[in-house]
Design an enzyme around this catalytic site. Structure first.
Site, short mmCIF file in Angstrom:
data_model
loop_
_atom_site.label_atom_id
_atom_site.label_comp_id
_atom_site.label_asym_id
_atom_site.label_seq_id
_atom_site.Cartn_x
_atom_site.Cartn_y
_atom_site.Cartn_z
N SER A 192 0.81 -1.21 0.00
CA SER A 192 0.00 0.00 0.00
C SER A 192 0.84 1.27 0.00
O SER A 192 1.58 1.53 -0.93
CB SER A 192 -0.96 -0.04 1.19
OG SER A 192 -1.86 1.02 1.17
N GLU B 116 -12.25 6.10 6.55
CA GLU B 116 -11.23 6.51 7.49
C GLU B 116 -10.74 7.89 7.08
O GLU B 116 -10.82 8.27 5.91
CB GLU B 116 -10.08 5.52 7.50
CG GLU B 116 -10.46 4.15 8.04
CD GLU B 116 -9.32 3.18 8.06
OE1 GLU B 116 -8.82 2.88 9.15
OE2 GLU B 116 -8.92 2.72 6.97
N ALA C 253 -1.62 1.21 18.72
CA ALA C 253 -0.46 0.52 18.18
C ALA C 253 -0.68 0.23 16.70
O ALA C 253 -1.78 -0.11 16.27
CB ALA C 253 -0.23 -0.78 18.93
N THR D 103 1.20 -3.24 11.89
CA THR D 103 2.23 -3.84 11.04
C THR D 103 3.66 -3.58 11.50
O THR D 103 4.58 -4.22 11.00
CB THR D 103 2.09 -3.33 9.60
OG1 THR D 103 2.17 -1.89 9.60
CG2 THR D 103 0.78 -3.76 8.99
#
Length: 539
Positions: free
Chosen positions: A65, A370, A499, A502
């Site tokens: 991404s 988002e 957190a 990834t």
């Protein structure tokens, strides 16, 4: 299925050379490309098992991404285009981390625990982004699929949303759309041209955008849309090289840095768009006559879409439940506008598309975005049927038919399977055209609270635990109390931490009424994280 073959190929051709723990996060596995060979092989095997378990085609997308070129990753896509079921994320993590000598026993245990019939045929659709490491990793996944006696169709370099689209089309036997790239472009382009109709309602709207393609796979798709939409929307495309992926460009860069890419020739009040490396995020922005940068992010897109759909629903006479889903990253100004001005229900869920998508499905029409620009709109089948019936019913008035017809066309513009940067761009352009708005009119609908994001590197991200859709920190003990003290000193102050899914990073978000105080909140909270959660540095 020969388990000895699966293990032997893994041992000899795709051995595990990395001793660290790799975790399947909200976006699958994502880390340095050089340590992913064995993971891709094993995910090829797992994709076959998942296909057998669901008796459907599964997607496998190789991408990182918005991450830099040196990274890569892989995620599995379930039959309806949704993210991999949460329980299987743990299975994927386990299989990726076992020793080479334990591959066979682990695979057999998965089959037993999940009650998988090994005689069920399995098929996987593969896609990859433009990273130099992606082709070799695709071959690793193909080796896993083949070793597990699965079949595959490799579409090569495609966007992540295109892979989701192809999976759904295949599993619905074409009822969602033609399971080809040509079918994807044709469906979205034809619907866009159909809904546009005549001229915009004012001369403020100019049918032209400058598109930053992040030097990624989205450039390929953007070129095709530019060709198919000629005469309807002029798309000027920048950052189209297959190098410097996401480097000082792309949606994440623009969102976080709050500046346009230097490579995009920004003009005063001109609509600019940035997508990310795999084309599933989109943000808009412009620069005013004082050279001030203005960001129109996922929150702005969500409110624009929500207002448009509410208006069409009112005009159509349809009694459908419209709702909007946000995460804690949503700007407080947008939430206030949606709830108190648009008067549309808002739900807040943890970060991650799987959480947003799942919650959105509870509404007849669910809008989710988002703040980073990742989102879409989903419709219940019953809602789609009601919209189409109204558009064709002789009992409907002309105004009701027209509104319902626009809703029906909007459904076809939208890629419901996942956030699709280019599909979302076409939806935004549709609404701006319908409203006769330029970027100034769009932005004027409400005021964002000044906000700031920073990252704190930590030794272990798992020391952070949150609740209340990630808005409250429960571990380490005492950290939330520190955050509460900090934000209490500022009008409309708000901050939360979470957190990363990834990497060993804690993300800090802060907002308040006064722009001069935002940096103070962010840095003070980051300092508290470093002090109480083992932070090692700040960026």
């Amino acid at each position: 299925m020969d388990f000895s073959v699966i293990e032997n190929v893994g041992k000899t051709q795709h051995p595990k050379t990395y001793d660290g723990h790799i975790q399947y996060g909200t976006a699958g596995f994502r880390t340095r490309a050089t340590i992913l060979d064995h993971v891709l092989y094993r995910m090829g095997v797992l994709a076959v098992l998942r296909s057998k378990a669901k008796n459907a085609v599964i997607g496998l997308m190789i991408t990182a991404s918005h991450n830099p070129e040196c990274d890569n990753g892989v995620k599995l896509v379930d039959p309806a285009g949704e993210m991999l079921e949460a329980s299987w994320e743990k299975i994927a993590t386990e299989l990726a981390n076992v020793n080479d000598s334990d591959i066979s026993s682990t695979v057999q245990r998965i089959i037993s625990e999940q009650n998988i019939s090994i005689n069920t045929p399995a098929s996987v659709i593969i896609g990859r982004d433009t990273r130099t490491s992606s082709a070799a990793l695709a071959n690793s996944s193909i080796a896993g699929i083949t070793a597990a006696n699965g079949t595959f169709k490799n579409f090569g370099v495609i966007t992540t949303p295109q892979l989701h689209y192809l999976v759904v089309c295949t599993n619905t036997n074409g009822s969602y759309g033609d399971a080809t790239l040509e079918g994807y472009y044709r469906k979205l382009s034809n619907a866009f041209k159909s809904i546009r109709g005549g001229s915009p309602s004012s001369d403020k709207y100019v049918p032209s955008v400058k598109l930053d393609a992040a030097n990624g796979v989205g450039a390929i798709a953007a070129r095709e849309f530019k060709k198919q939409l000629e005469g309807f929307l002029n798309i000027e495309i920048y950052n189209v090289a297959n190098e410097n992926l996401n480097h000082e460009c792309g949606a994440d860069y623009v969102k976080v840095q709050q500046v346009p890419p230097a490579t995009v020739p920004v003009e005063i009040n001109c609509r600019c768009v940035s997508i990310d490396g795999d084309a599933d995020r989109v943000v808009y922005y412009y620069v005013d006559e004082k050279a001030k940068f203005h960001l129109l992010d996922g929150d702005r897109i969500a409110t624009l879409v929500a207002g448009y759909f509410k208006e069409l629903l009112n005009k159509s006479g349809l009694n459908l439940k419209l709702g909007l889903v946000q995460t804690a990253y949503a700007n407080g100004g947008s939430t206030h506008y949606i709830e108190n001005v648009l008067k549309i229900p808002v739900a807040c869920v943890p970060t991650g598309v799987k959480h947003l998508h799942h919650k959105a499905l509870e509404f007849d029409i669910g809008i989710y975005f988002e703040a980073n620009g990742h989102g879409t709109v989903v419709f219940k089948d019953s809602a789609i049927e009601a919209i189409r019936e109204t558009s064709a019913s002789s009992d409907s008035s002309t105004a009701q038919k027209d509104a319902a017809s626009k809703l029906a066309s909007a459904i076809e513009v939208i890629n419901q399977t996942v956030g699709d940067a280019l599909s979302d761009m076409l939806l935004v352009e549709t609404i701006l055209h319908a409203n006769g708005w330029d970027v100034l009119a769009w932005e004027s609908s409400y005021n964002d609270l000044p906000n700031k994001q920073v990252k704190v590197k930590v030794e272990d991200r798992n020391v952070i635990s949150t609740t209340d859709a990630e808005r409250k920190c429960v571990k380490p003990v005492g950290l939330q109390e520190e955050i509460d003290k900090i934000v209490s000193r500022y009008p409309k102050g708000r901050s939360f931490i979470r957190a990363s899914g990834t990497e060993d990073v804690v993300r800090v978000y802060a907002e308040c009424e006064n722009s001069t105080d935002v940096e103070k909140i962010a840095q003070d909270v980051a300092s508290a994280v470093r002090r109480l959660a083992g932070g090692v540095s700040l960026s």
